[in-house]
Design a protein around this motif. Structure first.
Motif, PDB file in Angstrom:
ATOM      1  N   ARG A 148       0.835  -1.207   0.000  1.00 43.02           N
ATOM      2  CA  ARG A 148       0.000   0.000   0.000  1.00 43.02           C
ATOM      3  C   ARG A 148       0.875   1.264   0.000  1.00 43.02           C
ATOM      4  N   GLN A 149       1.884   1.262   0.802  1.00 46.84           N
ATOM      5  CA  GLN A 149       2.763   2.425   0.867  1.00 46.84           C
ATOM      6  C   GLN A 149       3.491   2.636  -0.459  1.00 46.84           C
ATOM      7  N   MET A 150       3.940   1.572  -1.070  1.00 50.05           N
ATOM      8  CA  MET A 150       4.627   1.677  -2.354  1.00 50.05           C
ATOM      9  C   MET A 150       3.719   2.258  -3.426  1.00 50.05           C
ATOM     10  N   LEU A 151       2.470   1.781  -3.494  1.00 48.03           N
ATOM     11  CA  LEU A 151       1.539   2.273  -4.510  1.00 48.03           C
ATOM     12  C   LEU A 151       1.173   3.741  -4.256  1.00 48.03           C
ATOM     13  N   GLU A 152       1.021   4.098  -2.995  1.00 46.95           N
ATOM     14  CA  GLU A 152       0.679   5.490  -2.690  1.00 46.95           C
ATOM     15  C   GLU A 152       1.803   6.433  -3.095  1.00 46.95           C
ATOM     16  N   GLN A 153       3.024   6.049  -2.817  1.00 45.53           N
ATOM     17  CA  GLN A 153       4.151   6.878  -3.221  1.00 45.53           C
ATOM     18  C   GLN A 153       4.327   6.917  -4.742  1.00 45.53           C
ATOM     19  N   GLY A 154       3.849   5.909  -5.427  1.00 43.66           N
ATOM     20  CA  GLY A 154       3.976   5.862  -6.879  1.00 43.66           C
ATOM     21  C   GLY A 154       2.888   6.613  -7.613  1.00 43.66           C
ATOM     22  N   GLY A 155       1.977   7.273  -6.881  1.00 41.14           N
ATOM     23  CA  GLY A 155       0.955   8.070  -7.538  1.00 41.14           C
ATOM     24  C   GLY A 155      -0.323   7.323  -7.859  1.00 41.14           C
ATOM     25  N   TRP A 156      -0.514   6.131  -7.279  1.00 31.89           N
ATOM     26  CA  TRP A 156      -1.748   5.379  -7.548  1.00 31.89           C
ATOM     27  C   TRP A 156      -2.887   5.928  -6.696  1.00 31.89           C
ATOM     28  N   LYS A 157      -4.092   5.841  -7.222  1.00 30.82           N
ATOM     29  CA  LYS A 157      -5.300   6.279  -6.536  1.00 30.82           C
ATOM     30  C   LYS A 157      -6.055   5.048  -6.014  1.00 30.82           C
ATOM     31  N   HIS A 158      -7.002   5.321  -5.107  1.00 31.18           N
ATOM     32  CA  HIS A 158      -7.815   4.214  -4.556  1.00 31.18           C
ATOM     33  C   HIS A 158      -6.893   3.084  -4.096  1.00 31.18           C
ATOM     34  N   ILE A 159      -6.112   3.381  -3.100  1.00 31.20           N
ATOM     35  CA  ILE A 159      -5.025   2.497  -2.693  1.00 31.20           C
ATOM     36  C   ILE A 159      -5.533   1.103  -2.314  1.00 31.20           C
ATOM     37  N   GLU A 160      -6.619   1.026  -1.569  1.00 28.08           N
ATOM     38  CA  GLU A 160      -7.116  -0.289  -1.159  1.00 28.08           C
ATOM     39  C   GLU A 160      -7.527  -1.127  -2.366  1.00 28.08           C
ATOM     40  N   SER A 162      -6.522  -0.689  -5.479  1.00 27.31           N
ATOM     41  CA  SER A 162      -5.338  -0.984  -6.289  1.00 27.31           C
ATOM     42  C   SER A 162      -4.527  -2.130  -5.681  1.00 27.31           C
ATOM     43  N   THR A 163      -4.391  -2.142  -4.347  1.00 25.30           N
ATOM     44  CA  THR A 163      -3.636  -3.212  -3.684  1.00 25.30           C
ATOM     45  C   THR A 163      -4.336  -4.556  -3.839  1.00 25.30           C
ATOM     46  N   ALA A 164      -5.660  -4.563  -3.676  1.00 25.82           N
ATOM     47  CA  ALA A 164      -6.409  -5.822  -3.797  1.00 25.82           C
ATOM     48  C   ALA A 164      -6.330  -6.381  -5.215  1.00 25.82           C
ATOM     49  N   MET A 165      -6.526  -5.519  -6.194  1.00 19.90           N
ATOM     50  CA  MET A 165      -6.482  -5.990  -7.578  1.00 19.90           C
ATOM     51  C   MET A 165      -5.097  -6.505  -7.953  1.00 19.90           C
ATOM     52  N   LEU A 166      -4.053  -5.846  -7.479  1.00 21.37           N
ATOM     53  CA  LEU A 166      -2.700  -6.262  -7.812  1.00 21.37           C
ATOM     54  C   LEU A 166      -2.359  -7.618  -7.202  1.00 21.37           C
ATOM     55  N   LEU A 268      -7.015   4.157 -12.126  1.00 21.15           N
ATOM     56  CA  LEU A 268      -6.270   4.009 -10.885  1.00 21.15           C
ATOM     57  C   LEU A 268      -4.988   4.833 -10.830  1.00 21.15           C
ATOM     58  N   HIS A 269      -4.545   5.348 -11.991  1.00 16.64           N
ATOM     59  CA  HIS A 269      -3.327   6.167 -11.962  1.00 16.64           C
ATOM     60  C   HIS A 269      -3.473   7.406 -12.842  1.00 16.64           C
ATOM     61  N   GLY A 270      -3.524   7.202 -14.137  1.00 20.10           N
ATOM     62  CA  GLY A 270      -3.680   8.326 -15.068  1.00 20.10           C
ATOM     63  C   GLY A 270      -2.373   8.941 -15.454  1.00 20.10           C
TER      64      GLY A 270
END
Length: 279
Positions: A148-160, A162-166, A268-270
């Motif tokens: 979650r922290q990695m995705l948030e720092q990478g500019g991803w939205k809807h962190i929960e 995005s983490t679940a789908m990944l 999720l990113h854009g």
């Protein structure tokens, strides 16, 4: 003296026998009249008893092959076909190739199924490795919190989300690909997730970045190939059409996987990954 009547002098030749005596002593055969359809034939004295059609004077006209059949049978264009005017049961039709059965498909595949199994193991185990790192922290991975922290720092939205789908796509899709179960859908999920990872790394710096995205590009290409080839017979999908003879349906799955990757990136990113998305 009284005159006696003239008497014929005795002859040395025997007297002629009557027709009845001749007939009664003529040689006969039990085959002369077996059915009663023909009158008994009585040979003349000194002649052989006739037995064959030629000796009896019979000459039935049997139609030859190619002759016209009886009325109502045959027609134009059938003059060369043999007819059977005296047959009560029509002849059996000529046997077709392989008795009319469908020609069996060539089942010789050599080492193709073994090669597809190796391809599935490479793809599936690689995704399982990275997925369990993110999900459970195995193999020195970050676990769910670190992901979650990695995705948030990478500019991803809807962190929960995005983490679940990944994690679900990598762990679930990787396991299904290894088993060869629901292979097109599983490989499509892997393609979408790794394609988004490629777009993310590509957007870390302006311009085309193949050196830093090489692994993601290879995995995305292998997932696309697996969708188009099918898992082979050494899989749980061996009785499915897409396992050995994938057709247009597999191509549709690949198109949908590409669309899912693009849609997931935009939602999720854009941003444009080729001009840099991370400051």
């Amino acid at each position: 003296m009284t005159d006696k009547p003239n008497q014929t002098p005795e002859s040395n030749e025997p007297p002629e026998k009557s027709a009845q005596e001749t007939t009664s002593h003529a040689a006969t055969s039990p085959f002369d009249n077996p059915t009663g359809e023909f009158p008994p034939v009585r040979p003349e004295p000194g002649k052989q008893v006739p037995h064959t059609d030629d000796e009896l004077g019979l000459d039935p006209e049997v139609p030859a092959a190619g002759a016209a059949g009886p009325a109502g049978v045959g027609g134009p264009g059938e003059a060369d076909a043999p007819t059977y005017a005296f047959a009560t049961i029509p002849p059996a039709p000529a046997a077709t190739a392989e008795n009319g059965r469908k020609r069996r498909r060539d089942t010789r595949r050599g080492t193709q199924d073994l090669g597809l199994l190796g391809l599935r193991l490479v793809i599936g185990l690689t995704f399982l490795y990275h997925g369990t790192q993110k999900l459970a922290g195995w193999f020195h991975g970050p676990g769910l919190d670190g992901t979650r922290q990695m995705l948030e720092q990478g500019g991803w939205k809807h962190i929960e989300l995005s983490t679940a789908m990944l994690t679900i796509s990598e762990v679930g899709g990787g396991a299904l690909v290894v088993l060869g179960l629901a292979t097109p859908l599983a490989a499509g999920a892997l393609f979408a997730s790794i394609a988004d990872a490629w777009l993310w790394k590509q957007g870390m710096a302006p311009g085309f970045q193949y050196k830093t995205t090489e692994l993601e590009a290879i995995l995305a290409g292998l997932a696309a190939v697996l969708i188009l080839t099918g898992p082979g017979r050494l899989s749980f999908d061996r009785n499915r059409g897409w396992s050995t003879r994938p057709a247009w349906g597999s191509f549709v799955v690949l198109v949908l996987a590409i669309a899912a990757a693009i849609g997931g990136w935009l939602v999720l990113h854009g941003g444009n990954p080729f001009v840099g998305t991370i400051d």
